[in-house]
Design an enzyme around this catalytic site. Structure first.
Site, short mmCIF file in Angstrom:
data_model
loop_
_atom_site.label_atom_id
_atom_site.label_comp_id
_atom_site.label_asym_id
_atom_site.label_seq_id
_atom_site.Cartn_x
_atom_site.Cartn_y
_atom_site.Cartn_z
N HIS A 198 -3.36 -4.34 2.92
CA HIS A 198 -4.33 -3.67 3.79
C HIS A 198 -3.81 -3.41 5.20
O HIS A 198 -4.11 -2.37 5.77
CB HIS A 198 -5.66 -4.43 3.90
CG HIS A 198 -6.67 -3.76 4.79
ND1 HIS A 198 -7.21 -2.53 4.52
CD2 HIS A 198 -7.24 -4.15 5.97
CE1 HIS A 198 -8.07 -2.20 5.48
NE2 HIS A 198 -8.08 -3.16 6.37
N GLU B 161 -4.58 2.23 -3.07
CA GLU B 161 -5.85 2.71 -2.51
C GLU B 161 -5.67 3.82 -1.49
O GLU B 161 -6.63 4.52 -1.16
CB GLU B 161 -6.65 1.56 -1.88
CG GLU B 161 -6.04 1.05 -0.59
CD GLU B 161 -7.08 0.58 0.41
OE1 GLU B 161 -8.26 0.45 0.05
OE2 GLU B 161 -6.70 0.36 1.57
N ASN C 247 -10.68 -1.40 0.06
CA ASN C 247 -11.88 -0.78 0.60
C ASN C 247 -11.86 0.75 0.53
O ASN C 247 -12.91 1.38 0.54
CB ASN C 247 -12.10 -1.22 2.05
CG ASN C 247 -10.89 -0.97 2.92
OD1 ASN C 247 -9.79 -1.46 2.63
ND2 ASN C 247 -11.06 -0.23 3.98
N HIS C 248 -10.66 1.37 0.45
CA HIS C 248 -10.59 2.84 0.40
C HIS C 248 -10.65 3.40 -1.02
O HIS C 248 -10.51 4.62 -1.19
CB HIS C 248 -9.32 3.34 1.08
CG HIS C 248 -9.37 3.25 2.58
ND1 HIS C 248 -10.32 3.91 3.32
CD2 HIS C 248 -8.62 2.56 3.47
CE1 HIS C 248 -10.14 3.64 4.61
NE2 HIS C 248 -9.12 2.81 4.72
N ASP D 174 0.83 -1.21 0.00
CA ASP D 174 0.00 0.00 0.00
C ASP D 174 0.87 1.27 0.00
O ASP D 174 1.58 1.53 0.98
CB ASP D 174 -0.89 0.05 1.24
CG ASP D 174 -1.85 -1.12 1.37
OD1 ASP D 174 -1.38 -2.27 1.30
OD2 ASP D 174 -3.05 -0.88 1.56
FE FE2 Z 1 -7.38 -1.06 2.95
#
Ligand code: FE2
Length: 259
Positions: free
Chosen positions: A175, A39, A67-68, A8
């Protein structure tokens, strides 16, 4: 085939570390394909069109997410027309964007698939059943298959790793922003790591200013998250895949500091 898979990328500190290390690693290892999770690339949550373009300018070929992905509203203006940016495939039918894509290099076709977990995560369709559906469609079209499983729980990630052993070339977790040291090749040839880790601020809690998160735990009150500054880290794996069999030959963890 050598594939660099990056964790990430967190805000501008993460982009700075990515800009520094990606060209060095690509040159040192003759990388054929570079994938990164983006993300959190814009201000720590979400991604904008200009930040996406910036990631491409660092020679990132494919950007995965989680999810973001929806946190910056302008995502809805460009995700549908962009095949190099994917979002979890197990969102309900009709969700904007693609859950998987292909990348072609020297006659070899690589499928890149993004999934999100369900344990301690926002509700989403079953990743196990969704990957079965996707593999039915892509396995005859791809020589190599890479999965980014964006999930919180180590158990869910490890279970999906075993579920996919021998069916994909590699599954990486993202994540948590914390790199795990369990990289390995599973018995049937699938490379696996529970989490790639973060590209972003080192003196932080998952990229956020540490004092804000400590306050949140101490008081139970909501706080506005700000990205931390200071030294950054770069987390990734370098994967080697046999193009004839689609099986992984090696997975090497990368963790570097940029002061
Ligand atoms: Fe995430």
């Amino acid at each position: 085939m050598k594939i660099l898979i990056i964790g990430d990328i967190c805000g501008s500190p993460g982009r700075k570390a990515a800009a520094h290390f990606i060209p060095l690693l690509q040159k040192e290892h003759s990388v054929d394909l570079t994938i990164a999770n983006g993300e959190n690339a814009a201000g720590g949550v979400g991604i904008t069109a200009s930040v996406f373009d910036e990631l491409l300018s660092y020679n990132i070929d494919i950007v995965t997410s989680g999810n973001h992905i929806w946190d910056k509203k302008e995502i809805f203006n460009f995700i549908d027309g962009e095949s190099r940016l994917i979002r979890p495939a197990n969102y309900p039918p009709g969700t904007p964007g693609l859950g998987y894509c292909f990348f072609d290099k020297d006659g070899i076709r690589i499928a890149i698939i993004n999934l999100a977990g369900r344990a301690f995560m926002p509700p989403i369709d079953c990743p196990f059943r969704e990957i079965d559906n996707i593999l039915e469609k892509v396995k005859s079209q791809a020589d190599i298959i890479i999965v980014d499983f964006h999930a919180e729980a180590t158990s869910e990630k490890m279970a999906l790793g075993w579920y996919l052993d021998g069916r994909v070339s590699c599954i990486v977790g993202t994540h948590t922003h914390i790199q795990t040291s369990d990289e390995r090749i599973l018995p049937n040839g699938t490379a696996y790591i529970t989490d790639l880790g973060m590209v972003g601020p080192w003196n932080s809690v998952l990229g956020v200013e540490k004092d804000l998160i400590i306050k949140k735990f101490l008081t139970g009150l909501p706080v506005k998250f700000n990205l931390a500054d200071g030294p950054t880290v770069f987390s990734a794996v370098l994967l080697t895949v046999n193009v004839d069999t689609g099986k992984a030959e090696s997975i090497t963890r990368i963790f570097k500091h940029l002061s």
